[in-house]
Design a protein around this motif. Structure first.
Motif, mmCIF file in Angstrom:
data_model
loop_
_atom_site.group_PDB
_atom_site.id
_atom_site.type_symbol
_atom_site.label_atom_id
_atom_site.label_comp_id
_atom_site.label_asym_id
_atom_site.label_seq_id
_atom_site.Cartn_x
_atom_site.Cartn_y
_atom_site.Cartn_z
ATOM 1 N N ASN A 4 0.866 -1.172 0.000
ATOM 2 C CA ASN A 4 0.000 0.000 0.000
ATOM 3 C C ASN A 4 0.910 1.231 0.000
ATOM 4 O O ASN A 4 2.134 1.112 0.074
ATOM 5 N N LEU A 5 0.327 2.396 -0.083
ATOM 6 C CA LEU A 5 1.123 3.621 -0.162
ATOM 7 C C LEU A 5 2.056 3.799 1.037
ATOM 8 O O LEU A 5 3.231 4.126 0.849
ATOM 9 N N PRO A 6 1.598 3.586 2.278
ATOM 10 C CA PRO A 6 2.530 3.733 3.399
ATOM 11 C C PRO A 6 3.755 2.803 3.281
ATOM 12 O O PRO A 6 4.885 3.237 3.517
ATOM 13 N N ILE A 7 3.547 1.572 2.896
ATOM 14 C CA ILE A 7 4.686 0.655 2.760
ATOM 15 C C ILE A 7 5.561 1.043 1.570
ATOM 16 O O ILE A 7 6.788 0.960 1.645
ATOM 17 N N MET A 8 4.937 1.520 0.492
ATOM 18 C CA MET A 8 5.741 1.967 -0.653
ATOM 19 C C MET A 8 6.606 3.176 -0.270
ATOM 20 O O MET A 8 7.758 3.280 -0.707
ATOM 21 N N ALA A 47 13.378 11.762 2.965
ATOM 22 C CA ALA A 47 13.288 10.514 3.735
ATOM 23 C C ALA A 47 12.646 10.771 5.094
ATOM 24 O O ALA A 47 11.781 10.002 5.531
ATOM 25 N N ALA A 48 13.042 11.849 5.762
ATOM 26 C CA ALA A 48 12.473 12.161 7.077
ATOM 27 C C ALA A 48 10.982 12.465 6.964
ATOM 28 O O ALA A 48 10.186 12.024 7.804
ATOM 29 N N LEU A 49 10.594 13.184 5.928
ATOM 30 C CA LEU A 49 9.176 13.500 5.738
ATOM 31 C C LEU A 49 8.359 12.251 5.414
ATOM 32 O O LEU A 49 7.236 12.096 5.908
ATOM 33 N N THR A 50 8.905 11.353 4.594
ATOM 34 C CA THR A 50 8.163 10.129 4.289
ATOM 35 C C THR A 50 8.028 9.252 5.529
ATOM 36 O O THR A 50 7.054 8.518 5.658
ATOM 37 N N ASP A 51 9.001 9.357 6.447
ATOM 38 C CA ASP A 51 8.904 8.611 7.698
ATOM 39 C C ASP A 51 7.667 9.064 8.471
ATOM 40 O O ASP A 51 6.888 8.236 8.955
ATOM 41 N N TRP A 52 7.478 10.349 8.578
ATOM 42 C CA TRP A 52 6.300 10.857 9.274
ATOM 43 C C TRP A 52 5.037 10.534 8.474
ATOM 44 O O TRP A 52 4.051 10.063 9.019
ATOM 45 N N PHE A 53 5.090 10.773 7.171
ATOM 46 C CA PHE A 53 3.905 10.672 6.324
ATOM 47 C C PHE A 53 3.407 9.230 6.198
ATOM 48 O O PHE A 53 2.205 8.987 6.228
ATOM 49 N N ASP A 54 4.315 8.259 6.080
ATOM 50 C CA ASP A 54 3.846 6.875 5.928
ATOM 51 C C ASP A 54 3.128 6.393 7.184
ATOM 52 O O ASP A 54 2.108 5.726 7.104
ATOM 53 N N TYR A 56 1.558 8.339 9.361
ATOM 54 C CA TYR A 56 0.296 9.084 9.404
ATOM 55 C C TYR A 56 -0.741 8.426 8.491
ATOM 56 O O TYR A 56 -1.878 8.190 8.898
ATOM 57 N N LEU A 57 -0.335 8.138 7.257
ATOM 58 C CA LEU A 57 -1.266 7.525 6.307
ATOM 59 C C LEU A 57 -1.709 6.134 6.756
ATOM 60 O O LEU A 57 -2.877 5.781 6.636
ATOM 61 N N ALA A 58 -0.766 5.353 7.253
ATOM 62 C CA ALA A 58 -1.111 3.991 7.690
ATOM 63 C C ALA A 58 -2.161 4.032 8.797
ATOM 64 O O ALA A 58 -3.114 3.238 8.782
ATOM 65 N N ARG A 59 -1.992 4.942 9.744
ATOM 66 C CA ARG A 59 -2.981 5.048 10.830
ATOM 67 C C ARG A 59 -4.296 5.628 10.316
ATOM 68 O O ARG A 59 -5.365 5.123 10.636
ATOM 69 N N ARG A 60 -4.210 6.678 9.520
ATOM 70 C CA ARG A 60 -5.431 7.352 9.031
ATOM 71 C C ARG A 60 -6.255 6.427 8.144
ATOM 72 O O ARG A 60 -7.484 6.423 8.202
ATOM 73 N N TRP A 61 -5.585 5.687 7.257
ATOM 74 C CA TRP A 61 -6.288 4.811 6.319
ATOM 75 C C TRP A 61 -6.473 3.397 6.867
ATOM 76 O O TRP A 61 -6.896 2.500 6.152
ATOM 77 N N ASN A 62 -6.088 3.177 8.117
ATOM 78 C CA ASN A 62 -6.170 1.869 8.743
ATOM 79 C C ASN A 62 -5.442 0.806 7.914
ATOM 80 O O ASN A 62 -5.977 -0.277 7.646
ATOM 81 N N GLN A 63 -4.238 1.154 7.490
ATOM 82 C CA GLN A 63 -3.422 0.235 6.695
ATOM 83 C C GLN A 63 -2.165 -0.182 7.461
ATOM 84 O O GLN A 63 -1.140 -0.464 6.871
ATOM 85 N N SER A 66 1.831 -5.707 10.502
ATOM 86 C CA SER A 66 3.021 -6.120 11.255
ATOM 87 C C SER A 66 4.274 -5.946 10.394
ATOM 88 O O SER A 66 5.335 -5.578 10.900
ATOM 89 N N PHE A 67 4.145 -6.159 9.077
ATOM 90 C CA PHE A 67 5.297 -5.956 8.198
ATOM 91 C C PHE A 67 5.690 -4.478 8.157
ATOM 92 O O PHE A 67 6.869 -4.141 8.251
ATOM 93 N N GLY A 68 4.711 -3.592 8.050
ATOM 94 C CA GLY A 68 4.985 -2.159 8.056
ATOM 95 C C GLY A 68 5.593 -1.717 9.374
ATOM 96 O O GLY A 68 6.523 -0.903 9.405
#
Length: 189
Positions: A4-8, A47-54, A56-63, A66-68
């Motif tokens: 998904n986008l957060p893992i990508m 890289a630092a921004l994607t760390d925060w953003f992934d 955020y998205l994973a929690r917001r989109w419920n994605q 355990s792998f992430g």
């Protein structure tokens, strides 16, 4: 493995590491040192921004997965370790401080893995002191990578060095905090 986008975004951080490091090994006639500094700082900032953003998205989109949850901190630690080693190599950070920071990251990662096996993951969840350490560390690395004028009168090398020492102190304090919390969990049960 879910894709998904957060893992990508997390995989993007991992893929940026060789690009980031390789940039500083390009001949100066091909890419000037100030340009390497600027591009390297931008790559690290992305890289630092994607760390925060992934996250955020994973929690917001419920994605969340355990792998992430496994890959995200690994990607973070690899990028930070690569940046610190690079900063030592180019003479902008002391090796002993990089060893302390990287050593703490390995120690706490191992502690978290061990606590997860014991079913006590929550006991070593990220604490406020860990967030402060990360903020100081990211700021330090960004300024030490930029290593040139940002605004008139703003010495990025000095700010980066001070922030790195602050990150070093917070690194030690946070490591003892997590070790104390883990020891308390063992005493309780």
């Amino acid at each position: 493995m879910p894709l998904n986008l957060p893992i990508m975004l997390t995989w993007l951080r991992v893929a940026l590491i060789p690009v980031f490091v390789g940039l500083f090994y390009l001949p100066d006639v091909l890419v000037s040192v100030p340009m390497k500094n600027a591009i390297g700082a931008v790559i690290f900032a992305v890289a630092a921004l994607t760390d925060w953003f992934d996250g955020y998205l994973a929690r917001r989109w419920n994605q969340t997965s355990s792998f992430g949850a496994f890959l995200d901190p690994v990607a973070d630690k690899l990028m930070v370790a690569a940046a610190l080693i690079l900063l030592v190599e180019i003479g902008r950070a002391p090796a002993w401080l990089a060893v302390i920071i990287i050593g703490r990251e390995i120690t706490i990662s191992a502690l978290r893995e061990w606590m997860a096996q014991l079913g006590k993951t929550k006991s070593v969840a990220v604490a406020y002191i860990g967030k402060l350490k990360t903020a100081a560390q990211m700021l330090a690395i960004l300024f030490l990578l930029w290593y040139g004028p940002l605004l008139p009168g703003v010495p990025t090398d000095l700010i980066g060095s001070i922030a790195l020492y602050i990150a070093g102190v917070l690194t030690i304090v946070s490591m003892f905090y997590y070790l104390r919390v883990a020891a308390q969990q063992f005493r309780e049960g």
